[in-house]
Design an enzyme around this catalytic site. Structure first.
Site, PDB file in Angstrom:
ATOM      1  N   ASN A  77     -10.250   0.604   0.067  1.00 42.66           N
ATOM      2  CA  ASN A  77      -9.240   0.439   1.113  1.00 42.66           C
ATOM      3  C   ASN A  77      -9.776   0.830   2.483  1.00 42.66           C
ATOM      4  OD1 ASN A  77      -7.717   0.019  -1.185  1.00 42.66           O
ATOM      5  ND2 ASN A  77      -6.048   1.379  -0.561  1.00 42.66           N
ATOM      6  N   VAL A  78      -9.626  -0.086   3.419  1.00 41.88           N
ATOM      7  CA  VAL A  78     -10.105   0.162   4.786  1.00 41.88           C
ATOM      8  C   VAL A  78      -8.971  -0.134   5.761  1.00 41.88           C
ATOM      9  CG1 VAL A  78     -11.756  -0.550   6.559  1.00 41.88           C
ATOM     10  CG2 VAL A  78     -12.462  -0.504   4.156  1.00 41.88           C
ATOM     11  N   ASN A  79      -8.662   0.822   6.600  1.00 42.41           N
ATOM     12  CA  ASN A  79      -7.651   0.620   7.622  1.00 42.41           C
ATOM     13  C   ASN A  79      -8.147   1.123   8.979  1.00 42.41           C
ATOM     14  OD1 ASN A  79      -5.257   0.089   8.928  1.00 42.41           O
ATOM     15  ND2 ASN A  79      -4.160   1.849   8.121  1.00 42.41           N
ATOM     16  N   ASP A  91       0.846  -1.196   0.000  1.00 44.00           N
ATOM     17  CA  ASP A  91       0.000   0.000   0.000  1.00 44.00           C
ATOM     18  C   ASP A  91       0.885   1.251   0.000  1.00 44.00           C
ATOM     19  OD1 ASP A  91      -2.412   1.384   0.165  1.00 44.00           O
ATOM     20  OD2 ASP A  91      -2.526   1.253   2.360  1.00 44.00           O
ATOM     21  N   HIS A 129      -9.427   4.989  -1.838  1.00 44.41           N
ATOM     22  CA  HIS A 129      -8.676   4.995  -0.574  1.00 44.41           C
ATOM     23  C   HIS A 129      -9.541   5.692   0.484  1.00 44.41           C
ATOM     24  CE1 HIS A 129      -4.511   3.647  -1.670  1.00 44.41           C
ATOM     25  NE2 HIS A 129      -5.102   3.683  -2.848  1.00 44.41           N
ATOM     26  N   GLY A 130      -9.134   5.557   1.739  1.00 42.80           N
ATOM     27  CA  GLY A 130      -9.867   6.253   2.805  1.00 42.80           C
ATOM     28  C   GLY A 130     -11.277   5.733   2.983  1.00 42.80           C
TER      29      GLY A 130
HETATM   30  P1  13P Z   1      -8.648   4.509   6.040  1.00 45.23           P
HETATM   31  O1  13P Z   1      -7.603   4.355   7.082  1.00 45.23           O
HETATM   32  O2  13P Z   1      -9.248   5.864   6.022  1.00 45.23           O
HETATM   33  O3  13P Z   1      -9.680   3.428   6.109  1.00 45.23           O
HETATM   34  O4  13P Z   1      -7.917   4.370   4.626  1.00 45.23           O
HETATM   35  C1  13P Z   1      -7.201   3.226   4.313  1.00 45.23           C
HETATM   36  C2  13P Z   1      -6.435   3.387   3.049  1.00 45.23           C
HETATM   37  O5  13P Z   1      -6.838   4.083   2.140  1.00 45.23           O
HETATM   38  C3  13P Z   1      -5.184   2.640   2.918  1.00 45.23           C
HETATM   39  O6  13P Z   1      -4.544   2.893   1.714  1.00 45.23           O
END
Ligand code: 13P
Length: 293
Positions: free
Chosen positions: A229-231, A84, A207-208
């Site tokens: 994308n989820v983090n 990533d 993303h985000g």
């Molecule tokens: P979030 O942390 O906002 O879910 O975004 C994750 C991301 O886009 C990783 O590349």
């Protein structure tokens, strides 16, 4: 089964759903996401930032752990191990370490340099059978020193970079990493339509993914966002579940009836379960349940 992400995202794109990219930070994270993907019969992408890779002991450790877990847990759904927001050297290191997919993020470089480096990495990644994501420089976002809106990519730049043969493209449409500010104005679906049109139907990456209202996620998927994308979401539920466990005194060795609740296998379990529940919720929202072709 570890695979690159090209086929799963093409199928998702053609069938109007998205595959979740979930960032991993350690073994619990990885195991939770793999088991939930298997339970949901969903393809999945495990994202690793350079920082998380370093934290886990290096990209080789990550690749070995993911491959071994995938095999030992009997995972049958397609799983991609993806770098990533990689630098040029980070991409080379992940290719060497055995990742199946990379993202080269040259968005902070001058556009010509981003193009040049992306082109080189497309050739190297494809030669080794990996998929590659790119990101272009973006415009807008800050007004009077206040960033209440994410950046919006230029469709012409998107077109130029898509033509290099990348497999999927991160295109900003107002999305932001982390927690969205209260006055965030939402995703720019009109910009997404222009980008998708300019790029001739390449799978796009949102993303985000944390904190975007469900209706906007669905609208974005309808218009070509095929990887989300989820983090932060997983981090938040992990932290909350662990906090509750500790505040309930379950890790306290002096409390009665704790039954060694400080044992890390017990201490980390609520967070592990919380990640599984969050991943399930996202897979249902993205429409990837039962799509493990
Ligand atoms: P979030 O942390 O906002 O879910 O975004 C994750 C991301 O886009 C990783 O590349």
């Amino acid at each position: 089964m570890l695979v690159n992400a090209t086929r799963m995202l093409r199928i998702a794109h053609d069938n109007h759903y998205a595959v979740g990219h979930f960032n991993i930070n350690n073994l619990e994270w990885t195991k939770a996401i793999l088991l939930e993907a298997e339970a949901q019969k969903s393809p999945v992408i495990l994202g690793v930032s350079e920082g998380a890779g370093k934290y886990m002991g290096g990209f080789k450790v990550v690749a070995a752990m993911v491959k071994a877990l995938d095999e030992s847990l009997g995972i049958t759904v397609p799983v991609a191990l993806h770098l990533d927001h990689g630098t040029y050297n980070g991409c080379l290191a992940c290719i060497e370490a055995g990742f199946t997919s990379i993202m080269f993020d040259g968005s902070s470089l001058p556009f010509e340099e981003n193009i040049e480096k992306t082109k080189e990495l497309v050739a190297i990644a494809h030669d080794k059978g990996l998929s590659i994501e790119a990101e272009v420089g973006a415009i807008g976002g800050t007004e009077d020193g206040v960033t209440a809106d994410g950046e919006v990519a230029d469709p012409e730049e998107c077109k130029t970079i898509a033509a290099l043969g990348i497999d999927f493209l991160a295109a900003g449409i107002g999305n932001i990493h982390g927690i969205y500010p209260k006055d965030w104005t939402g995703l720019h679906i009109d910009a997404l339509q222009r980008i998708q049109e300019a790029t001739g139907g390449i799978p796009l990456v949102l993303h985000g993914g944390t904190g975007i209202p469900d209706a906007q996620i669905k609208e974005a998927i309808k218009h070509g966002m095929s990887k989300i994308n989820v983090n932060t979401d997983c981090q938040l539920v992990f932290a909350e579940a662990t906090k509750e466990y500790c505040l309930a005194g379950k890790a306290d060795p002096t409390a009665e009836n704790t039954s060694k609740g400080y044992d890390p296998r017990k201490l980390l379990k609520p967070g592990f379960e919380a990640i599984r529940a969050k991943v399930k919720e996202k897979m249902e929202l993205f429409g990837s349940v039962g799509k493990a072709a």
